[in-house]
Design a protein around this motif. Structure first.
Motif, short mmCIF file in Angstrom:
data_model
loop_
_atom_site.label_atom_id
_atom_site.label_comp_id
_atom_site.label_asym_id
_atom_site.label_seq_id
_atom_site.Cartn_x
_atom_site.Cartn_y
_atom_site.Cartn_z
N THR A 67 0.87 -16.59 9.45
CA THR A 67 -0.14 -16.13 8.50
C THR A 67 -0.04 -14.62 8.31
OG1 THR A 67 -1.63 -17.93 9.11
CG2 THR A 67 -2.62 -16.03 8.01
N LYS A 68 0.10 -13.89 9.43
CA LYS A 68 0.23 -12.44 9.34
C LYS A 68 1.46 -12.06 8.52
CE LYS A 68 -1.87 -11.56 13.85
NZ LYS A 68 -1.61 -11.06 15.23
N MET A 69 2.57 -12.75 8.77
CA MET A 69 3.79 -12.42 8.05
C MET A 69 3.65 -12.71 6.56
SD MET A 69 5.67 -11.01 10.20
CE MET A 69 7.08 -10.84 9.14
N GLU A 70 2.99 -13.81 6.21
CA GLU A 70 2.77 -14.15 4.80
C GLU A 70 1.92 -13.06 4.12
OE1 GLU A 70 2.58 -16.24 1.14
OE2 GLU A 70 3.98 -16.29 2.81
N ILE A 71 0.86 -12.64 4.81
CA ILE A 71 -0.01 -11.60 4.25
C ILE A 71 0.77 -10.31 4.06
CG2 ILE A 71 -2.01 -10.14 4.75
CD1 ILE A 71 -3.26 -12.65 6.12
N LEU A 72 1.55 -9.91 5.07
CA LEU A 72 2.32 -8.67 4.97
C LEU A 72 3.40 -8.75 3.90
CD1 LEU A 72 2.70 -7.57 8.70
CD2 LEU A 72 1.08 -6.76 6.98
N ARG A 73 4.04 -9.91 3.77
CA ARG A 73 5.06 -10.08 2.73
C ARG A 73 4.44 -9.91 1.34
NH1 ARG A 73 6.32 -13.60 -0.80
NH2 ARG A 73 4.91 -15.20 -0.05
N ARG A 74 3.28 -10.53 1.14
CA ARG A 74 2.63 -10.45 -0.17
C ARG A 74 2.09 -9.04 -0.42
NH1 ARG A 74 -1.02 -15.75 -0.60
NH2 ARG A 74 -1.80 -14.58 -2.39
N HIS A 75 1.61 -8.38 0.62
CA HIS A 75 1.13 -7.00 0.47
C HIS A 75 2.29 -6.08 0.08
CE1 HIS A 75 -1.01 -3.29 1.02
NE2 HIS A 75 -0.19 -2.92 1.98
N LYS A 76 3.42 -6.26 0.72
CA LYS A 76 4.60 -5.45 0.40
C LYS A 76 5.08 -5.71 -1.03
CE LYS A 76 9.07 -4.10 2.22
NZ LYS A 76 10.06 -4.28 3.27
N ALA A 77 4.86 -6.94 -1.52
CA ALA A 77 5.26 -7.28 -2.88
C ALA A 77 4.30 -6.70 -3.93
CB ALA A 77 5.33 -8.80 -3.03
N GLY A 78 3.18 -6.12 -3.48
CA GLY A 78 2.30 -5.44 -4.42
C GLY A 78 0.89 -5.97 -4.53
N GLU A 79 0.56 -7.04 -3.82
CA GLU A 79 -0.82 -7.54 -3.88
C GLU A 79 -1.73 -6.61 -3.09
OE1 GLU A 79 -1.62 -11.78 -3.51
OE2 GLU A 79 0.55 -12.14 -3.57
N THR A 80 -2.97 -6.47 -3.54
CA THR A 80 -3.88 -5.53 -2.90
C THR A 80 -4.43 -6.12 -1.60
OG1 THR A 80 -5.85 -6.36 -4.02
CG2 THR A 80 -4.59 -4.61 -5.14
N LYS A 81 -4.76 -5.20 -0.69
CA LYS A 81 -5.33 -5.62 0.59
C LYS A 81 -6.66 -6.35 0.38
CE LYS A 81 -4.74 -1.45 2.22
NZ LYS A 81 -4.79 -0.25 3.05
N SER A 82 -7.44 -5.89 -0.58
CA SER A 82 -8.75 -6.51 -0.83
C SER A 82 -8.59 -7.96 -1.29
CB SER A 82 -9.53 -5.73 -1.87
OG SER A 82 -9.80 -4.44 -1.41
N ASP A 83 -7.65 -8.19 -2.21
CA ASP A 83 -7.43 -9.55 -2.70
C ASP A 83 -6.94 -10.47 -1.59
OD1 ASP A 83 -8.22 -8.81 -5.23
OD2 ASP A 83 -6.18 -8.59 -6.01
N LEU A 84 -6.02 -9.97 -0.77
CA LEU A 84 -5.49 -10.78 0.33
C LEU A 84 -6.56 -11.05 1.37
CD1 LEU A 84 -2.01 -9.07 0.67
CD2 LEU A 84 -2.43 -11.42 -0.05
N ALA A 85 -7.38 -10.04 1.68
CA ALA A 85 -8.45 -10.22 2.67
C ALA A 85 -9.44 -11.28 2.20
CB ALA A 85 -9.16 -8.90 2.92
N GLU A 86 -9.75 -11.27 0.92
CA GLU A 86 -10.67 -12.27 0.38
C GLU A 86 -10.05 -13.66 0.42
OE1 GLU A 86 -13.29 -13.10 -3.65
OE2 GLU A 86 -12.11 -11.27 -3.49
N GLU A 87 -8.79 -13.78 0.02
CA GLU A 87 -8.12 -15.08 -0.02
C GLU A 87 -7.98 -15.70 1.37
OE1 GLU A 87 -3.74 -16.94 -1.09
OE2 GLU A 87 -4.36 -15.08 -2.08
N PHE A 88 -7.64 -14.89 2.37
CA PHE A 88 -7.39 -15.41 3.71
C PHE A 88 -8.62 -15.34 4.62
CE2 PHE A 88 -3.11 -14.77 2.18
CZ PHE A 88 -2.41 -15.83 2.74
#
Length: 121
Positions: A67-88
């Motif tokens: 899960t951590k790796m998926e979040i970091l991969r998507r963050h590196k691809a440009g998704e915002t931390k706020s959007d990822l925090a809400e989704e997960f």
């Protein structure tokens, strides 16, 4: 209230009321006479959870390495931390920043679960 919070419970409640009125972290910090960083962290949690940011959680949630790796991969691809925090369902967008820091400092293995208990031997 979070045990490490530098804001009192009254200050946190006032800050949330001001966030609900549309004020940002800088304006709230100025009105309360506190540092902006303390209010900014509360604002991030407020944007995710609304008034529930005032309620402390009884336990810390742990996330799998995948899960951590998926979040970091998507963050590196440009998704915002706020959007990822809400989704997960993360407690704060700052958690992602911490994971990035850990991975940069000690490598990806730093994100793996730590063994529990005392070491054998």
């Amino acid at each position: 209230m979070h045990p490490r919070s530098k804001l009192s419970q009254a200050q946190r409640e006032q800050a949330v009321e001001l966030f609900e009125q549309g004020y940002g972290a800088r304006a709230v910090a100025n009105r309360l006479g506190v540092k902006r960083g303390q209010v900014r962290r509360l604002e991030g949690r407020f944007r995710l959870h609304g008034r529930l940011c005032l309620v402390s959680k009884p336990t810390r949630k742990q996330y799998s390495f995948d899960t951590k790796m998926e979040i970091l991969r998507r963050h590196k691809a440009g998704e915002t931390k706020s959007d990822l925090a809400e989704e997960f369902g993360l407690s704060s967008p700052d958690l992602i920043s911490h994971w990035v820091w850990e991975a940069n400092k000690d490598g990806i293995d730093a994100l793996r679960p730590k063994p529990k208990g005392r070491p054998q031997g």
